[in-house]
Design a protein around this motif. Sequence first.
Motif, PDB file in Angstrom:
ATOM      1  N   UNK A  36      25.112  35.056  46.433  1.00  0.00           N
ATOM      2  CA  UNK A  36      26.046  35.937  45.725  1.00  0.00           C
ATOM      3  C   UNK A  36      27.443  35.617  46.227  1.00  0.00           C
ATOM      4  N   UNK A  37      28.328  35.234  45.301  1.00  0.00           N
ATOM      5  CA  UNK A  37      29.608  34.640  45.684  1.00  0.00           C
ATOM      6  C   UNK A  37      30.736  35.239  44.849  1.00  0.00           C
ATOM      7  N   UNK A  38      31.830  35.660  45.477  1.00  0.00           N
ATOM      8  CA  UNK A  38      32.983  36.178  44.725  1.00  0.00           C
ATOM      9  C   UNK A  38      33.595  35.099  43.836  1.00  0.00           C
ATOM     10  N   UNK A  39      34.156  35.536  42.702  1.00  0.00           N
ATOM     11  CA  UNK A  39      34.785  34.610  41.755  1.00  0.00           C
ATOM     12  C   UNK A  39      36.227  35.047  41.502  1.00  0.00           C
ATOM     13  N   UNK A  40      37.153  34.165  41.838  1.00  0.00           N
ATOM     14  CA  UNK A  40      38.547  34.346  41.467  1.00  0.00           C
ATOM     15  C   UNK A  40      38.910  33.235  40.512  1.00  0.00           C
ATOM     16  N   UNK A  41      39.461  32.153  41.064  1.00  0.00           N
ATOM     17  CA  UNK A  41      39.707  30.962  40.255  1.00  0.00           C
ATOM     18  C   UNK A  41      38.479  30.107  40.066  1.00  0.00           C
ATOM     19  N   UNK A  42      37.445  30.331  40.901  1.00  0.00           N
ATOM     20  CA  UNK A  42      36.165  29.673  40.705  1.00  0.00           C
ATOM     21  C   UNK A  42      35.847  28.518  41.622  1.00  0.00           C
ATOM     22  N   UNK A  43      36.779  28.116  42.494  1.00  0.00           N
ATOM     23  CA  UNK A  43      36.532  26.960  43.344  1.00  0.00           C
ATOM     24  C   UNK A  43      35.373  27.136  44.292  1.00  0.00           C
ATOM     25  N   UNK A  44      35.262  28.302  44.923  1.00  0.00           N
ATOM     26  CA  UNK A  44      34.193  28.542  45.897  1.00  0.00           C
ATOM     27  C   UNK A  44      32.822  28.535  45.241  1.00  0.00           C
ATOM     28  N   UNK A  45      32.661  29.316  44.178  1.00  0.00           N
ATOM     29  CA  UNK A  45      31.334  29.387  43.554  1.00  0.00           C
ATOM     30  C   UNK A  45      30.959  28.059  42.915  1.00  0.00           C
ATOM     31  N   UNK A  46      31.923  27.326  42.381  1.00  0.00           N
ATOM     32  CA  UNK A  46      31.622  26.039  41.763  1.00  0.00           C
ATOM     33  C   UNK A  46      31.097  25.057  42.796  1.00  0.00           C
ATOM     34  N   UNK A  47      31.810  24.921  43.910  1.00  0.00           N
ATOM     35  CA  UNK A  47      31.360  24.006  44.944  1.00  0.00           C
ATOM     36  C   UNK A  47      30.017  24.405  45.525  1.00  0.00           C
ATOM     37  N   UNK A  48      29.841  25.703  45.764  1.00  0.00           N
ATOM     38  CA  UNK A  48      28.578  26.183  46.334  1.00  0.00           C
ATOM     39  C   UNK A  48      27.424  26.023  45.345  1.00  0.00           C
ATOM     40  N   UNK A  49      27.697  26.198  44.058  1.00  0.00           N
ATOM     41  CA  UNK A  49      26.655  26.044  43.047  1.00  0.00           C
ATOM     42  C   UNK A  49      26.168  24.597  42.972  1.00  0.00           C
TER      43      UNK A  49
END
Length: 401
Positions: free
Chosen positions: A175-188
């Motif tokens: 479960x990952x916070x989404x702002x601009x999307x960089x964190x969730x994209x890389x982790x996905x």
Amino acid sequence: MAVTHDDIVAAAARIADGVARTPSVQAGALAARLGLASLALKLETLHRTGSFKERGALNRLLALSEAERRSGVITMSAGNHAQAVAYHAHRLGIPATVVMPAATPNAKVMRTRAHGAAVMLHGETLSDSAEHARALAAERGLTIVHPYDDDAIIAGQGTAAIEMIDDAPILDTLVIPVGGGGLIAGCAVAAHALRPGMRVIGVEVEGWTACAQRLAGEPVQTGGATIAEGIAVRDIGERPFAIIRDHVERVLVVPERAIEEAIGLLVEEAKIVTEGAGAAGIAALLVHPALFAQRHVGVILCGANIDTRILANVLLRDLVRDGRLLRLAVDIADRPGVLADVAGRIAQAGGNIIDVAHQRLFAAPSVRTAELDLVVEARDAAHGAEILAALEGAAFRVKRL
């Protein structure tokens, strides 16, 4: 060209000497309270600048040419990316300019300046800041280090998932916070490669749901005040969105109140301080329990940079919501000894008066009466009801405010 798992592995090796390998800790009590099989918390709060943003920022800075390093970099950020770029640019001897929205919390502005960057406050939103940063980059020959819409940034952020899956191989959901999307994209991308069946779920806060709206095919409309300013981003990045569309199961939306509750829960149950964006994953567990029941969940606590005044207010509001702080208006006769009588009855019931105002002029219906405005500490909501009953049983008229 899309970010690959190999890019993330390469980023992990590249930044290993400059960025902390943060721990993933098991939160057993919190898991039981939330109905989970297990809960791992990835403490990105422990980075030197207090957030995960160091991963992508350092990876991007290390990719600069010598000419780009000499000319310097510029970025736009609500705070955490700003601090990460400022810190690592200073460490590497690269001049850095940061453009921040005017309403950025003071703590983040001060820390960014302390790391050696030139800080400019411009615009109401991150998009306003980005427009100004692009103009300055063209004028001064600076390289833009984008907070999220950049392959090197995405790859750097994805290193968090590699570490988390290595530390907690039992996980079946991230479960990952989404702002601009960089964190969730890389982790996905990392999760898809390492654990093909793993669920990756994003979280946005109400009012700032650019990703959820785009996934639903709706026009993007964002705005409003939020404590989760770190994910209050008007537009999802194009590069991250392409990855999210393919690798993220869904993006949940949580209300502002749930973010506040999550901050308080982390402080009380796990003894961990996070900012609003950092608590978004826990907020999702609170708001959507059926999605996570008896799952092995990993939550990335992405940042800890919260103003102490705001943190104090959030914790006090949490006490009010839980019924552990009561504000009472008590009508009394204006004669000697009555205030002592009220205080005594509250004490006998186990309550603690922490604030009192004695109103004769503005609230009392008669010149022979007065009103006490009390703030009382109780153990819980049931105990608060006992305190009210003790006063009402002594024939005092009590109103809970």
